[in-house]
Design an enzyme around this catalytic site. Structure first.
Site, PDB file in Angstrom:
ATOM      1  N   ASP A  80       0.792  -1.198  -0.079  1.00 28.95           N
ATOM      2  CA  ASP A  80       0.143   0.125  -0.132  1.00 28.95           C
ATOM      3  C   ASP A  80       0.892   1.389  -0.336  1.00 28.95           C
ATOM      4  O   ASP A  80       2.021   1.220   0.439  1.00 28.95           O
ATOM      5  CB  ASP A  80      -1.035   0.082   1.206  1.00 28.95           C
ATOM      6  CG  ASP A  80      -0.356  -0.138   2.479  1.00 28.95           C
ATOM      7  OD1 ASP A  80       0.655  -0.836   2.481  1.00 28.95           O
ATOM      8  OD2 ASP A  80      -0.657   0.410   3.248  1.00 28.95           O
ATOM      9  N   GLU A 138      -0.436  -2.104   5.138  1.00 32.84           N
ATOM     10  CA  GLU A 138       0.469  -2.182   6.386  1.00 32.84           C
ATOM     11  C   GLU A 138       0.247  -0.757   7.089  1.00 32.84           C
ATOM     12  O   GLU A 138       0.657  -0.606   8.227  1.00 32.84           O
ATOM     13  CB  GLU A 138       1.930  -2.308   5.899  1.00 32.84           C
ATOM     14  CG  GLU A 138       2.921  -2.298   6.894  1.00 32.84           C
ATOM     15  CD  GLU A 138       3.488  -1.026   7.499  1.00 32.84           C
ATOM     16  OE1 GLU A 138       3.662  -0.801   8.679  1.00 32.84           O
ATOM     17  OE2 GLU A 138       3.541   0.010   6.675  1.00 32.84           O
TER      18      GLU A 138
END
Length: 408
Positions: A80, A138
């Site tokens: 991400d 994350e």
């Protein structure tokens, strides 16, 4: 064990690694929205004949090479991006306004793809299985459901895993350097939202109200003493206010202020203490006529590197990049949800230098100008592949697995 051929193969992949990383960098996606990223990953894996499962923890991808028997080692990359507008004027600049890969997850994903390709070419030599975990989300501390790592664990990705290794680029280290540390490496990362409640009044008559801005100022000042006066000097902790919002007009006594912040700790007792004492400090507003609401959200636990696995990784890294390039790094109060994997199995988290010596200043993570030296990409791919091969050769047979279990 020698890894020259593996490093050579990784360097041959360098143009592809850069192309994958740049494609991901141009199209950053936020937590649990990594559809295009996951599609690129799955497409490359299918192209190489590597079986994979998609939509794990919503947008995660899991793949594997090697036989089902014996030991399984997992290699993890996060995918991400962050809600940060990019300021770099580069050909691969983010094409999505307000979003960028400011933490190197595009590089992590590219390196793990490279490791998968290297290991697929050597699959017949593997005495055990390598699992590749391409993880979403994350960069979040959600209220419910957990981060990407937590959700992937809940969906069973670690059920057959004996050890896991994660890698993160580090702009404070020059390209080619590997940073390791056994034991505590990164802090638990919690967040809070503190709402201070007062009473509105005309700005010309403050005595008729209860000024939430003044109350908030009292709380902010008092909280600064929690670490300096309530936590032993030998312990490490951080409490930071990140935002403050309140007020609507210059001549109105504010009746509501919302403060948000983060708490970083390494020990469970200190974590519990700061959560409790944050509420205790906030309660002082009641003596001044106000009230408060505290919402405290626990994020990932501390990253605590397994000693056996970390020592093993250090020895392999010395063979891959050279003994002089492997260094022990200090603890960081940054957080990482890789810690959730370590709650379930033996794990270690490694730092890989990415600062181009030609760049005058390191480009800090989580900033609009973050970038990295792409020469680190083949090194990371080779290092991950070498760790997996060496671990399976050491512990993949029955006797090795018995030694692994007995050292747990």
């Amino acid at each position: 064990m020698e890894f020259e051929s593996l490093l050579t193969a990784a360097h041959d992949l360098a143009p592809h690694l850069s192309a994958w990383r740049r494609a991901l960098h141009r199209w950053p996606e936020l937590a649990f929205g990594e559809q295009r990223t996951a599609a690129l990953v799955a497409a490359r894996l299918h192209e190489w004949g590597i079986p994979c499962a998609t939509e794990i923890a919503q947008t995660g991808v899991v793949a594997w090479v090697g036989p089902e028997t014996g030991v399984t080692i997992a290699l993890r990359a996060d995918m991400d991006a962050l809600p940060i507008p990019e300021e770099n004027e580069v050909p691969y600049r983010s094409e999505r306004p307000g979003l960028m890969h400011a933490c190197g997850h595009d590089a992590h994903t590219a390196m793990l793809l490279g490791a998968a390709r290297l290991l697929k070419a050597r699959e017949a030599e593997l005495p055990g299985r390598v699992k590749f975990i391409f993880q979403p989300a994350e960069e979040v501390i959600p209220d419910e459901g957990g981060s990407g790592a937590w959700r992937m664990i809940a969906e069973g990705v670690l059920d057959d895993v004996d050890a896991i290794v994660g890698l993160h680029v580090d702009p404070t280290l020059p390209t080619g350097r590997v940073g390791i540390r056994p034991g505590p490496l990164m802090a638990a990362a919690d967040r809070f939202e503190l709402t201070i409640l007062g009473k509105a009044a005309h700005g010309a008559h403050p005595y008729q109200g209860v000024d939430a801005i003044v109350l908030a100022a009292q709380v902010i000042t008092a909280v600064q003493t929690l670490v300096s006066r309530r936590i032993p000097a030998s312990k490490e902790a951080v409490v930071t206010f990140g935002t403050i919002q309140g007020g609507s007009k210059e001549n109105i006594i504010c009746d509501r202020v919302v403060l948000t912040g983060t708490v970083r700790t390494f020990e469970a007792a200190i974590r519990d203490q700061l959560e409790a004492e944050l509420a205790q400090v906030a309660s002082l507003v009641r003596a001044l006529g106000g009230d408060y609401r505290l919402r405290y959200v626990r994020g990932s636990p501390p990253v605590n590197n397994d000693g056996l696995l970390t020592g093993f990784v250090s020895r392999v890294a010395r063979q891959v990049v050279g003994a002089e390039q492997v260094v022990e790094i200090p603890k960081s109060t940054g957080g990482e949800d890789f810690a959730w994997y370590q709650q379930k199995t033996r794990g270690t988290f490694v730092r890989l230098g990415c600062h181009d010596p030609a760049d005058p200043q390191p480009r800090a993570l989580h900033t609009p100008t973050f970038d990295l030296d792409e020469a680190t990409l083949p090194l990371g791919a080779a290092l991950l592949a070498a760790i997996a091969i060496a671990w399976l050769q050491e512990y993949g047979h029955r006797e090795g697995r018995s030694r692994l279990r007995s050292s747990s």
